[in-house]
Scaffold this active site. Sequence first.
Site, mmCIF file in Angstrom:
data_model
loop_
_atom_site.group_PDB
_atom_site.id
_atom_site.type_symbol
_atom_site.label_atom_id
_atom_site.label_comp_id
_atom_site.label_asym_id
_atom_site.label_seq_id
_atom_site.Cartn_x
_atom_site.Cartn_y
_atom_site.Cartn_z
ATOM 1 N N ILE A 180 53.046 45.179 39.582
ATOM 2 C CA ILE A 180 53.764 44.584 38.740
ATOM 3 C C ILE A 180 53.410 45.945 37.424
ATOM 4 C CG2 ILE A 180 53.066 42.532 39.341
ATOM 5 C CD1 ILE A 180 50.578 42.756 37.616
ATOM 6 N N TYR A 214 34.834 39.611 44.753
ATOM 7 C CA TYR A 214 35.612 40.583 45.538
ATOM 8 C C TYR A 214 35.176 40.278 46.742
ATOM 9 C CZ TYR A 214 36.749 45.833 46.911
ATOM 10 O OH TYR A 214 37.458 46.413 47.601
#
Length: 330
Positions: free
Chosen positions: A53, A159
């Site tokens: 992106i 994470y």
Amino acid sequence: NDCSFQKTTINRSYTVDRSPKILITGGLGQLGTECAKLLRKNYGNENVILSDIIKPTEESLSNGPFIFADILDFKGLQKIVVNYRIDWLIHFSALLSAVGEQNVPLAVRVNIEGMHNVIELAKQYKLRIFIPSTIGAFGPDSPRNPTPNVTIQRPRTIYGVSKVHAELLGEYYHHRFGLDFRCLRFPGVISSDPPGGGTTDYAVAVFHEGLVTKRYECYLEPYTRLPMMYIKDCLSALFQFLNIPNEKLQRRVYNVTAMSFTPEELFSELKKHVPDLKISYKPDARQYIAENWPQVFDDSEARRDWGWQHKYNLETLVESMVRNVKKNMS
Ligand code: AKB
């Protein structure tokens, strides 16, 4: 038949008389551009589609297709898979360990919701899907030296939690739906492309900062031992693993590594090339993350099942990094 859901059938939709068409998400991160180069060399430039992106650099546009792809947009991903006739999906998009702690809701969206999208997509279109996991998928209750392939996983970062979730969901989709899910747990990866927001980043940053300013302030304690590998080994593991026939895989998730070192050991190797390098230490929150991760990673199952072998050790890794970073500077 009550038990029919337990049956495993591996999808073979891509049984190819042509090169596989591969989509790489998060393609402008640490591994994407180099991974695309390697795959394009083997499968042809047009067959490997890099996506992200963020705006691409000239280099990322130079030898094959680059497209916008937002992993949070399921319909957009469907369009890409259909229009480009994708066979394999390599899903690199993720917020790493340190940056994930700074924005947990975003990490949940990208690392968990994004992964839900790609795994569902892979199921729907019968794609082979690779999702990297990490040493960060382990925590303080795991054995740290060595850390075997199957053991307790109770990570303390978002994470790590998202990666354990990806491992489990991938395995589940494999057993339940026959999804060709593949996952390698990588250690810290050293590359001349900078990573962003990881706990092992010091081992990359010291080359860039150290070679320019001859100084580096390390955010980990000098004795903090972590598993590591050079990007060339990381990508050759990935390439080899992607091509292993399903029958040879005893599991869907494998530890891989090449070496383990401490900041002190890395810096003293680097000082052989940069004798006037000055190092100081100022540990921060990343020390706590590193202290709960494996020190030595046991990758004997990958070596046994599909012949994984690393090429670079500490000495050859430092030599190669110094050469590449100097080349990029000039
Ligand atoms: C990080 O430090 O977060 C990553 C990793 C080891 O997964 N490089």
